[in-house]
Design an enzyme around this catalytic site. Structure first.
Site, PDB file in Angstrom:
ATOM      1  N   CYS A 136       0.827  -1.252  -0.113  1.00 56.03           N
ATOM      2  CA  CYS A 136       0.100  -0.014  -0.231  1.00 56.03           C
ATOM      3  C   CYS A 136       0.705   1.334   0.121  1.00 56.03           C
ATOM      4  CB  CYS A 136      -0.935  -0.069   1.244  1.00 56.03           C
ATOM      5  SG  CYS A 136      -2.075  -1.359   1.201  1.00 56.03           S
TER       6      CYS A 136
HETATM    7  N1  LIG Z   1      -2.695  -6.091   2.035  1.00 49.11           N
HETATM    8  C1  LIG Z   1      -3.267  -5.118   2.833  1.00 49.11           C
HETATM    9  O1  LIG Z   1      -2.818  -4.930   3.852  1.00 49.11           O
HETATM   10  C2  LIG Z   1      -4.129  -4.086   2.245  1.00 49.11           C
HETATM   11  C3  LIG Z   1      -4.844  -3.249   3.028  1.00 49.11           C
HETATM   12  C4  LIG Z   1      -5.639  -2.263   2.518  1.00 49.11           C
HETATM   13  C5  LIG Z   1      -5.737  -2.367   0.826  1.00 49.11           C
HETATM   14  N2  LIG Z   1      -5.205  -3.120   0.212  1.00 49.11           N
HETATM   15  C6  LIG Z   1      -5.706  -3.247  -1.167  1.00 49.11           C
HETATM   16  O2  LIG Z   1      -6.449  -4.356  -1.731  1.00 49.11           O
HETATM   17  C7  LIG Z   1      -6.223  -4.931  -2.647  1.00 49.11           C
HETATM   18  C8  LIG Z   1      -5.763  -6.292  -2.638  1.00 49.11           C
HETATM   19  O3  LIG Z   1      -4.786  -6.436  -2.161  1.00 49.11           O
HETATM   20  P1  LIG Z   1      -4.247  -7.703  -1.332  1.00 49.11           P
HETATM   21  O4  LIG Z   1      -3.051  -7.465  -0.330  1.00 49.11           O
HETATM   22  O5  LIG Z   1      -5.559  -8.602  -0.702  1.00 49.11           O
HETATM   23  O6  LIG Z   1      -3.310  -8.645  -2.486  1.00 49.11           O
HETATM   24  P2  LIG Z   1      -3.187 -10.264  -2.673  1.00 49.11           P
HETATM   25  O7  LIG Z   1      -2.036 -10.287  -3.880  1.00 49.11           O
HETATM   26  O8  LIG Z   1      -2.979 -10.838  -1.269  1.00 49.11           O
HETATM   27  O9  LIG Z   1      -4.464 -10.751  -3.056  1.00 49.11           O
HETATM   28  C9  LIG Z   1      -5.139 -10.472  -4.389  1.00 49.11           C
HETATM   29  C10 LIG Z   1      -5.683 -11.817  -4.935  1.00 49.11           C
HETATM   30  O10 LIG Z   1      -6.406 -11.482  -6.153  1.00 49.11           O
HETATM   31  C11 LIG Z   1      -6.349 -12.709  -7.115  1.00 49.11           C
HETATM   32  N3  LIG Z   1      -6.391 -12.181  -8.361  1.00 49.11           N
HETATM   33  C12 LIG Z   1      -5.716 -11.483  -9.252  1.00 49.11           C
HETATM   34  N4  LIG Z   1      -6.357 -11.158 -10.485  1.00 49.11           N
HETATM   35  C13 LIG Z   1      -7.538 -11.905 -10.202  1.00 49.11           C
HETATM   36  C14 LIG Z   1      -8.641 -11.822 -11.131  1.00 49.11           C
HETATM   37  N5  LIG Z   1      -8.447 -11.330 -12.360  1.00 49.11           N
HETATM   38  N6  LIG Z   1      -9.715 -12.570 -10.861  1.00 49.11           N
HETATM   39  C15 LIG Z   1      -9.763 -13.099  -9.595  1.00 49.11           C
HETATM   40  N7  LIG Z   1      -8.802 -13.051  -8.485  1.00 49.11           N
HETATM   41  C16 LIG Z   1      -7.646 -12.319  -8.969  1.00 49.11           C
HETATM   42  C17 LIG Z   1      -4.973 -13.049  -6.758  1.00 49.11           C
HETATM   43  O11 LIG Z   1      -4.853 -14.382  -7.173  1.00 49.11           O
HETATM   44  C18 LIG Z   1      -4.857 -12.934  -5.354  1.00 49.11           C
HETATM   45  O12 LIG Z   1      -5.247 -14.030  -4.613  1.00 49.11           O
HETATM   46  C19 LIG Z   1      -5.259  -4.049  -3.406  1.00 49.11           C
HETATM   47  O13 LIG Z   1      -5.686  -2.928  -4.026  1.00 49.11           O
HETATM   48  C20 LIG Z   1      -4.314  -3.317  -2.153  1.00 49.11           C
HETATM   49  O14 LIG Z   1      -3.729  -2.196  -2.468  1.00 49.11           O
HETATM   50  C21 LIG Z   1      -4.481  -4.467   0.867  1.00 49.11           C
END
Ligand SMILES: NC(=O)c1ccc[n+]([C@@H]2O[C@H](COP(=O)([O-])OP(=O)(O)OC[C@H]3O[C@@H](n4cnc5c(N)ncnc54)[C@H](O)[C@@H]3O)[C@@H](O)[C@H]2O)c1
Length: 428
Positions: free
Chosen positions: A261
């Site tokens: 992030c």
């Molecule tokens: N990790 C954090 O602490 C956090 C906190 C707040 C916001 N975010 C935001 O949330 C979002 C997700 O982050 P995350 O950390 O969960 O990512 P992550 O990489 O852990 O998980 C994302 C998931 O989406 C899947 N994916 C990718 N493309 C896809 C598609 N076309 N269809 C279906 N699934 C698909 C991936 O396989 C993966 O399992 C990002 O925008 C991030 O900036 C993350």
């Protein structure tokens, strides 16, 4: 009972899915990663702070299912999208994961459904980009035939006090009816909702929260360097300043920014601001200062070795902590990788120790480190390094033992607050 599809079962999607299940909703998780789907169906967690039991409990209750098949979204009340939003190699927003998800979902959308985006992104993504692919692929109209909303995630990995259900959640809808629908759905699982007037206001709120952190971390990083030159310990100063009961909030310095992030999201705004002829000088400056931190730290390692008449080139350096923050197993964007690269460029022999990352997985960003294993934690191993660089201070590491074993320590995290600076221990 409402049925919710959660697309993207990563650090954000999986805890949210479990919370909806615990609150009585039925959840079908959709992910393109068949390995994750298989693990979930078998009751196995792939995230350190989520237990197998918490998944099995929901599988047994019949409320949780997972699939790679987007047609599962046909029979749901809401679809929540939690897919990655990285930067491309030119450090510009890459919303292709959102667009691809929208394309895959569109043929399965039915009238009345809510689609809510949670991925951090620039204002306009939901009501321009996502809306366009959903409408084009479904023949339906957002705001009339289906509901569209944005609700940013506020996950705090590694913080046991951070419970999805009790963190207030901001929600913005395309229309008042979209907002009402989003409040109805999120109200199942989340105690406090914070409605805002539009998807864009909700998107901007998330960016503001992360920009606030990025800029403040840059400020303490700058003060660390300045105070360090004056012989003043920034950690002592922050601990004293934070006793002020108003108007001050502590931020802590480090070896650089990491995670999914803070190093990324601010640049989503920078990019979008250009479309409006606006510049984001604070964000750029903060980025510049934070990006320079690993170089500063490596310089300090060089200075520390110098005091022992050892050049960085040829010295054995152990980087302690590969994850980007303490007590998590997430190494995305971790500054430890930048430190290891820089140390290697200076000719050092680099190893790492991280009990949460026993082996480095193959990633696009760091293919050269794939397969590298964490060293073992023993006196023999630790004392064989010329210097131990503390990059991430996991609580499970025995720092007293480290102080006893290490020849020399450079600490970027104040992991040994009671140890006075010396030739053998210095802060960076
Ligand atoms: N990790 C954090 O602490 C956090 C906190 C707040 C916001 N975010 C935001 O949330 C979002 C997700 O982050 P995350 O950390 O969960 O990512 P992550 O990489 O852990 O998980 C994302 C998931 O989406 C899947 N994916 C990718 N493309 C896809 C598609 N076309 N269809 C279906 N699934 C698909 C991936 O396989 C993966 O399992 C990002 O925008 C991030 O900036 C993350």
């Amino acid at each position: 009972m409402k049925t919710i599809a959660i697309v993207g079962l990563g650090y954000v999607g999986l805890p949210l899915a479990l919370q909806f299940c615990r609150s009585g909703a039925k959840v079908v998780g959709i992910d393109i990663d068949a390995v994750k789907v298989a693990a979930l169906k078998a009751g196995r967690s792939y995230i350190k702070h989520i237990s197998d039991e918490s998944i099995r409990e929901q599988l047994d209750s019949g409320r949780l299912d997972a699939t790679t098949d987007f047609s599962a979204a046909t029979a749901v009340d809401a679809v929540i999208i939690c897919v990655p939003t990285p930067l491309n190699k030119n450090r510009e927003p890459d919303i292709s994961f959102i667009v691809e998800t929208g394309k895959a979902l569109a043929p399965h959308l039915r009238k009345g459904v809510l689609v809510s985006l949670e991925s951090s992104t620039y204002p306009g993504t939901t009501d321009e980009d996502l809306r366009q692919v959903l409408e084009a692929g479904s023949g339906l109209t957002a705001g009339a035939d289906f509901n569209l909303a944005f609700s940013p995630e506020r996950e705090d990995p590694g913080n046991p006090q951070s419970v999805v259900a009790t963190i207030p959640k901001v929600v913005g809808g395309l229309t008042p009816a979209c907002l009402a629908k989003a409040q109805e759905i999120y109200g199942i699982a989340i105690k406090t909702l914070v409605p805002v007037s539009s998807c864009r206001a909700a998107e901007a709120t998330k960016l503001m929260e992360n920009i606030f952190r990025c800029v403040n971390i840059a400020l303490v990083n700058e003060l660390k360097v300045v105070y360090g030159a004056m012989g003043i310990d920034i950690w002592e100063v922050i601990n004293a300043a934070k006793t002020k009961p108003f108007g001050f909030m502590p931020f802590y310095p480090g070896p650089g920014l990491g995670g999914h992030c803070i190093p990324i999201d601010p640049f989503y705004l920078t990019w979008k601001a250009r479309e409006y002829g606006q510049s984001t000088r604070f964000i750029e400056l903060a980025g510049e200062i934070n990006t320079r931190m690993p170089e500063f730290v490596v310089h300090r390692v060089g200075d520390a070795l110098n005091a022992f008449r050892k050049p960085l080139s040829g010295s054995k350096v152990l980087v302690l902590g590969l994850a980007y923050k303490a007590n998590v197993d997430d190494d995305r964007e971790s500054p430890s990788y930048v430190l290891m690269e820089l140390l290697k460029q200076h000719g050092a022999e680099v190893s790492y120790y991280d009990p949460f990352v026993p082996v480095i997985k193959l990633t696009r960003e760091h293919p050269q480190w794939a397969g590298t294993r964490s060293v073992a934690w023993s006196k023999e191993v630790v004392s064989s390094f010329d210097c131990v660089l503390i990059a991430t201070a996991h609580a499970c590491v025995d720092y007293a033992q480290l102080a006893e074993w290490a020849q020399l320590m450079v600490d970027t995290r104040n992991a040994l607050p009671h140890l006075a600076p010396s030739l053998h221990y210095l802060k960076a």
